[in-house]
Design an enzyme around this catalytic site. Structure first.
Site, mmCIF file in Angstrom:
data_model
loop_
_atom_site.group_PDB
_atom_site.id
_atom_site.type_symbol
_atom_site.label_atom_id
_atom_site.label_comp_id
_atom_site.label_asym_id
_atom_site.label_seq_id
_atom_site.Cartn_x
_atom_site.Cartn_y
_atom_site.Cartn_z
ATOM 1 N N SER A 38 -6.023 3.039 11.911
ATOM 2 C CA SER A 38 -6.134 2.046 10.826
ATOM 3 C C SER A 38 -4.873 1.235 10.583
ATOM 4 O O SER A 38 -4.937 0.216 9.877
ATOM 5 C CB SER A 38 -6.513 2.733 9.520
ATOM 6 O OG SER A 38 -7.899 2.772 9.394
ATOM 7 N N LYS A 50 -5.149 -2.366 11.201
ATOM 8 C CA LYS A 50 -5.816 -3.284 10.262
ATOM 9 C C LYS A 50 -4.819 -4.270 9.639
ATOM 10 O O LYS A 50 -5.207 -5.351 9.198
ATOM 11 C CB LYS A 50 -6.551 -2.479 9.185
ATOM 12 C CG LYS A 50 -7.731 -1.671 9.756
ATOM 13 C CD LYS A 50 -8.314 -0.680 8.746
ATOM 14 C CE LYS A 50 -9.467 0.112 9.358
ATOM 15 N NZ LYS A 50 -9.930 1.229 8.491
ATOM 16 N N TYR A 92 -13.084 -3.923 17.204
ATOM 17 C CA TYR A 92 -12.554 -2.986 16.195
ATOM 18 C C TYR A 92 -12.110 -1.664 16.835
ATOM 19 O O TYR A 92 -11.014 -1.157 16.564
ATOM 20 C CB TYR A 92 -13.621 -2.749 15.112
ATOM 21 C CG TYR A 92 -13.236 -1.668 14.137
ATOM 22 C CD1 TYR A 92 -12.300 -1.910 13.133
ATOM 23 C CD2 TYR A 92 -13.787 -0.394 14.225
ATOM 24 C CE1 TYR A 92 -11.926 -0.915 12.257
ATOM 25 C CE2 TYR A 92 -13.437 0.605 13.343
ATOM 26 C CZ TYR A 92 -12.496 0.348 12.361
ATOM 27 O OH TYR A 92 -12.120 1.341 11.495
ATOM 28 N N TYR A 123 -5.657 5.050 2.079
ATOM 29 C CA TYR A 123 -6.982 5.596 1.753
ATOM 30 C C TYR A 123 -7.144 5.769 0.252
ATOM 31 O O TYR A 123 -6.563 5.030 -0.532
ATOM 32 C CB TYR A 123 -7.231 6.912 2.509
ATOM 33 C CG TYR A 123 -7.031 6.759 3.988
ATOM 34 C CD1 TYR A 123 -7.810 5.869 4.718
ATOM 35 C CD2 TYR A 123 -6.045 7.462 4.657
ATOM 36 C CE1 TYR A 123 -7.629 5.701 6.077
ATOM 37 C CE2 TYR A 123 -5.853 7.300 6.014
ATOM 38 C CZ TYR A 123 -6.648 6.416 6.713
ATOM 39 O OH TYR A 123 -6.457 6.234 8.045
ATOM 40 N N VAL A 166 -5.634 7.536 10.882
ATOM 41 C CA VAL A 166 -6.042 8.917 11.122
ATOM 42 C C VAL A 166 -5.424 9.510 12.397
ATOM 43 O O VAL A 166 -5.605 10.688 12.677
ATOM 44 C CB VAL A 166 -7.584 9.097 11.140
ATOM 45 C CG1 VAL A 166 -8.202 8.801 9.790
ATOM 46 C CG2 VAL A 166 -8.232 8.289 12.246
HETATM 47 N N1 GLU Z 1 -11.037 4.028 13.913
HETATM 48 C C1 GLU Z 1 -11.094 4.826 12.735
HETATM 49 C C2 GLU Z 1 -12.458 4.748 12.081
HETATM 50 O O1 GLU Z 1 -13.075 3.727 12.109
HETATM 51 C C3 GLU Z 1 -10.030 4.343 11.821
HETATM 52 C C4 GLU Z 1 -9.861 5.257 10.704
HETATM 53 C C5 GLU Z 1 -8.509 5.245 10.123
HETATM 54 O O2 GLU Z 1 -7.490 5.370 10.804
HETATM 55 O O3 GLU Z 1 -8.486 5.091 8.908
HETATM 56 O O4 GLU Z 1 -12.954 5.688 11.557
#
Ligand code: GLU
Length: 317
Positions: A76, A79, A201, A253, A271
């Protein structure tokens, strides 16, 4: 001894290598605790007992401690990079399609999206990141290449890649992401084919970087949008303010409040166990340790960042 100028405190003479070594010792009992993300099967085999930290400063120094050369899946954290690209492409019109509030829900939750008619709460929950990926796809002929170039240039490392095995592993287990993206499509908040959006993604999440790469790649967000090496403008200063604000409120999060309390810096976690924090006008701080707490943040990593701001006084508050 490294002189650090901070607008948030008196100019401190910090011995950063010593601070990092001390933190490593202090958090050692936590390293290996927590759970490695296993819902992405390829990530389940990453050893939990790793710990690395890197600090990149605006005066060009890099300090490292622990497993800082190891490459890990940034998940993530990517992002933030795609938000950079989407904001450059769409400007403030982006906010018609994605919100700017913490979600108060898990990052992959479906329930809120139905109630809020397909407008994700923020760009860092998965649904929001799907919309951002869609925007980047719509505005570039080769989104993956564009992202890779952006990240390689920011990190000054042309060897950075997207790990194909991680991307495929996530796609094969990505039932929730498929559900979210199809749901967004039903509200007309995805323009491209769902498969194409998710392919991009999953690949952005599969970017493989080291702590040092990430510390360099985020430095423009500590520097008003200016690349520290070349002096070129990467993004406009008002967008830096927005991205840092979103990291502060939504970057860790459903624990962003607790994180602000403990660490007091804009940060984004993934994650894969990485967390990047920005000390505006001063430096970036990156920590990686794959064992996650129940909210999905690196357990030893969050503790290490908390100690970093306690020991240095470098916080935005
Ligand atoms: N690729 C992970 C998902 O879509 C990213 C989650 C993360 O790192 O928050 O679940």
């Amino acid at each position: 001894m490294t002189p650090i100028r901070s607008q948030y405190g008196s100019s401190a003479d910090l011995d950063i290598p010593k601070v990092l070594a001390r933190i490593h010792e202090e958090v050692r009992p936590l390293i290996g605790q927590g759970k490695v993300a296993s819902y992405i099967p390829r990530l389940a085999c990453v050893p939990a007992n790793r710990f690395g930290m890197a600090v990149a400063t605006l005066d060009g120094a890099l300090y490292t401690e622990g497993d800082t050369d190891e490459l890990f899946s940034i998940q993530s954290i990517s992002k933030v990079f795609t938000l950079n690209l989407a904001l450059e492409a769409l400007g403030s019109d982006l906010w018609k399609r994605v919100g700017r509030e913490p979600s108060g829900n898990a990052f992959n939750s479906l329930v809120q999206l139905e109630r809020e008619r397909g407008i994700p709460r923020n760009p860092f929950i998965n649904a929001g990141a799907h919309v951002i990926a869609d925007v980047v796809l719509s505005h570039t002929s080769n989104a993956r290449q564009k992202l890779l170039e952006f990240v390689r240039d920011r990190a000054d490392n042309q060897a950075i890649i997207m790990d194909e095995e991680v991307a495929i592993s996530e796609r094969d287990a990505g039932f929730r992401n498929f559900a979210l993206a199809n749901f967004l499509r039903s509200f007309n908040n995805i323009e491209n084919k769902v498969d194409d959006v998710l392919d991009f993604y999953f690949h952005q999440c599969a970017l493989q970087m080291s702590c040092a790469d990430l510390a360099h790649a985020f430095l423009h967000l500590a520097n008003g949008g200016i690349c520290q090496r070349s002096g070129e403008s990467v993004i406009k200063p008002d967008r830096v303010k927005r991205i840092n604000a979103l990291m502060m409120t939504c970057g860790t999060y459903d624990a962003a409040g607790e994180f602000a309390f403990r660490v007091g810096l804009p940060a984004k976690s993934g994650v894969g166990g990485g967390i990047v924090a920005v000390v505006p006008s001063v430096m970036t701080v990156v920590v990686w340790s794959p064992g996650l707490d129940e909210k999905g943040n690196s357990l030893a990593g969050a503790a290490a960042l908390g100690r970093f701001t306690e020991l240095t006084g470098l916080s935005i508050f």
